[in-house]
Design an enzyme around this catalytic site. Sequence first.
Site, PDB file in Angstrom:
ATOM      1  N   ALA A  45      22.341 -28.370  49.913  1.00 32.51           N
ATOM      2  CA  ALA A  45      21.249 -28.038  50.835  1.00 32.51           C
ATOM      3  C   ALA A  45      20.618 -26.724  50.418  1.00 32.51           C
ATOM      4  CB  ALA A  45      21.782 -27.936  52.263  1.00 32.51           C
ATOM      5  N   ILE A  99      10.535  -8.111  65.256  1.00 27.91           N
ATOM      6  CA  ILE A  99      11.713  -7.255  65.248  1.00 27.91           C
ATOM      7  C   ILE A  99      12.221  -7.038  63.826  1.00 27.91           C
ATOM      8  CG2 ILE A  99      14.113  -7.002  66.040  1.00 27.91           C
ATOM      9  CD1 ILE A  99      12.022  -6.805  68.282  1.00 27.91           C
ATOM     10  N   PHE A 100      12.281  -8.116  63.035  1.00 30.61           N
ATOM     11  CA  PHE A 100      12.855  -8.050  61.694  1.00 30.61           C
ATOM     12  C   PHE A 100      12.198  -9.095  60.818  1.00 30.61           C
ATOM     13  CE2 PHE A 100      15.928  -9.922  58.698  1.00 30.61           C
ATOM     14  CZ  PHE A 100      16.233  -8.814  57.929  1.00 30.61           C
ATOM     15  N   GLY A 151      17.554 -23.666  70.800  1.00 32.04           N
ATOM     16  CA  GLY A 151      17.578 -22.673  71.868  1.00 32.04           C
ATOM     17  C   GLY A 151      17.108 -21.303  71.410  1.00 32.04           C
ATOM     18  N   GLU A 169      22.373 -27.419  42.717  1.00 28.33           N
ATOM     19  CA  GLU A 169      23.718 -27.152  43.235  1.00 28.33           C
ATOM     20  C   GLU A 169      24.807 -28.048  42.669  1.00 28.33           C
ATOM     21  OE1 GLU A 169      23.883 -26.910  47.495  1.00 28.33           O
ATOM     22  OE2 GLU A 169      22.647 -25.090  47.514  1.00 28.33           O
ATOM     23  N   GLU A 204      14.303 -14.576  72.499  1.00 20.90           N
ATOM     24  CA  GLU A 204      14.553 -14.133  71.137  1.00 20.90           C
ATOM     25  C   GLU A 204      14.418 -15.352  70.238  1.00 20.90           C
ATOM     26  OE1 GLU A 204      18.444 -12.430  71.418  1.00 20.90           O
ATOM     27  OE2 GLU A 204      17.729 -10.678  72.504  1.00 20.90           O
ATOM     28  N   GLU A 256      21.092 -16.991  40.775  1.00 22.91           N
ATOM     29  CA  GLU A 256      21.961 -15.943  40.224  1.00 22.91           C
ATOM     30  C   GLU A 256      22.976 -15.413  41.221  1.00 22.91           C
ATOM     31  OE1 GLU A 256      19.386 -11.873  40.706  1.00 22.91           O
ATOM     32  OE2 GLU A 256      18.969 -13.128  38.948  1.00 22.91           O
ATOM     33  N   GLU A 275      14.354 -23.557  62.934  1.00 19.42           N
ATOM     34  CA  GLU A 275      14.764 -24.183  61.674  1.00 19.42           C
ATOM     35  C   GLU A 275      14.872 -25.699  61.838  1.00 19.42           C
ATOM     36  OE1 GLU A 275      18.243 -24.091  58.266  1.00 19.42           O
ATOM     37  OE2 GLU A 275      18.771 -23.511  60.299  1.00 19.42           O
TER      38      GLU A 275
END
Length: 190
Positions: free
Chosen positions: A83, A22-23, A122, A103, A46, A145, A126
């Site tokens: 993170a 889809i993307f 669900g 960071e 999905e 940046e 990740e």
Amino acid sequence: MKKDEINRNPALDEETLSTQPIFEGKIITLQVDTVKLPDGNTATREVVKHPGAVAVLALNNNKMLVVEQYRQPMHRTEVEIPAGKLDKGEDPLAAAGRELQEETGFHSGELKLLKSFYTSPGFADEIIHLYVTDNAQPGDMALDEDEFLEVSELTLEEAYQYIADGRIADAKTMMAVYAWHLYTLTGQWH
């Protein structure tokens, strides 16, 4: 029993019949899978595909390093542990050290994996690898940046107050605070 067999229950397995992209973005991709259910019917799922991420519970003089930055999906700033996403083929331990330094400016040669966990199984794949160090040393930041953040340090009590106030609202940071608290009670990282 092999590790990948631990979370298997063949009676509940779904067979992927087709995948429709889809993307495809810089960080995530979205696809719709058509699956065959255990009862023989079909359904759609999905799925957000993500390269994985690392997070670091870094302690400096018994204070947790945190960053505050704007999070567009929530339209507000969040206070979080350092993170970031894994680059393609990147070792999570190396990524944890990189993100801590980029960071916060701090570094540590003694990062320990606490736990790896899925953020939203669900709909997303990740996985976050949560590391800990109680030997963070100051250095120089190297922000991307398009990255704007403020670094601070919190005591355990302040971290709990931030959770109560909603300033800390993400799962990885709350998990880190709870792990730190458990460490103060037991002397061991669990």
